[in-house]
Design a protein around this motif. Sequence first.
Motif, mmCIF file in Angstrom:
data_model
loop_
_atom_site.group_PDB
_atom_site.id
_atom_site.type_symbol
_atom_site.label_atom_id
_atom_site.label_comp_id
_atom_site.label_asym_id
_atom_site.label_seq_id
_atom_site.Cartn_x
_atom_site.Cartn_y
_atom_site.Cartn_z
ATOM 1 N N THR A 24 5.602 -12.621 -9.481
ATOM 2 C CA THR A 24 4.754 -12.572 -8.290
ATOM 3 C C THR A 24 5.291 -11.560 -7.298
ATOM 4 N N ASP A 27 4.467 -8.125 -8.607
ATOM 5 C CA ASP A 27 3.044 -7.844 -8.414
ATOM 6 C C ASP A 27 2.731 -7.563 -6.943
ATOM 7 N N ALA A 28 3.317 -8.353 -6.069
ATOM 8 C CA ALA A 28 3.087 -8.162 -4.633
ATOM 9 C C ALA A 28 3.647 -6.819 -4.175
ATOM 10 N N ARG A 30 4.047 -4.109 -6.023
ATOM 11 C CA ARG A 30 3.177 -3.066 -6.585
ATOM 12 C C ARG A 30 1.872 -2.970 -5.790
ATOM 13 N N THR A 31 1.319 -4.128 -5.454
ATOM 14 C CA THR A 31 0.086 -4.148 -4.668
ATOM 15 C C THR A 31 0.316 -3.519 -3.301
ATOM 16 N N ALA A 32 1.430 -3.846 -2.674
ATOM 17 C CA ALA A 32 1.751 -3.266 -1.366
ATOM 18 C C ALA A 32 1.900 -1.749 -1.470
ATOM 19 N N ASP A 33 2.524 -1.276 -2.524
ATOM 20 C CA ASP A 33 2.663 0.170 -2.728
ATOM 21 C C ASP A 33 1.294 0.843 -2.864
ATOM 22 N N LEU A 34 0.421 0.233 -3.653
ATOM 23 C CA LEU A 34 -0.918 0.797 -3.855
ATOM 24 C C LEU A 34 -1.727 0.791 -2.560
ATOM 25 N N VAL A 35 -1.617 -0.297 -1.811
ATOM 26 C CA VAL A 35 -2.318 -0.379 -0.529
ATOM 27 C C VAL A 35 -1.792 0.695 0.422
ATOM 28 N N ASP A 38 -3.253 3.993 -0.540
ATOM 29 C CA ASP A 38 -4.658 4.084 -0.121
ATOM 30 C C ASP A 38 -4.768 4.343 1.375
#
Length: 99
Positions: A24, A27-28, A30-35, A38
Amino acid sequence: MNRLIATTFAAITLTGLAACSEQTQEDASRTADLVGDDIEANAAVAGEVLEEGAKEAAGAVAEGASNLEHQIEEGDTESPGPAPVLGDELNADQADPNE
């Protein structure tokens, strides 16, 4: 008895969370990096749009000022005369109501 059940349930829940927390967290992250990527890309695009809009607005203001100056110069056909210092000549072009 209720405390034992609640404690057992909490221990099971925490054990389950600990087992998946590493995945988790990854994943969090990686998601923060992608956000973040963006947001950075959108900010760059927004900055370019604002900059272009500011250039167009400045050009329009400069063009409008130039046009106004030109119109004033074309419409200014009067020769400057003496300015009425005391106000005696302010209404010289109007008939005197006392006469």
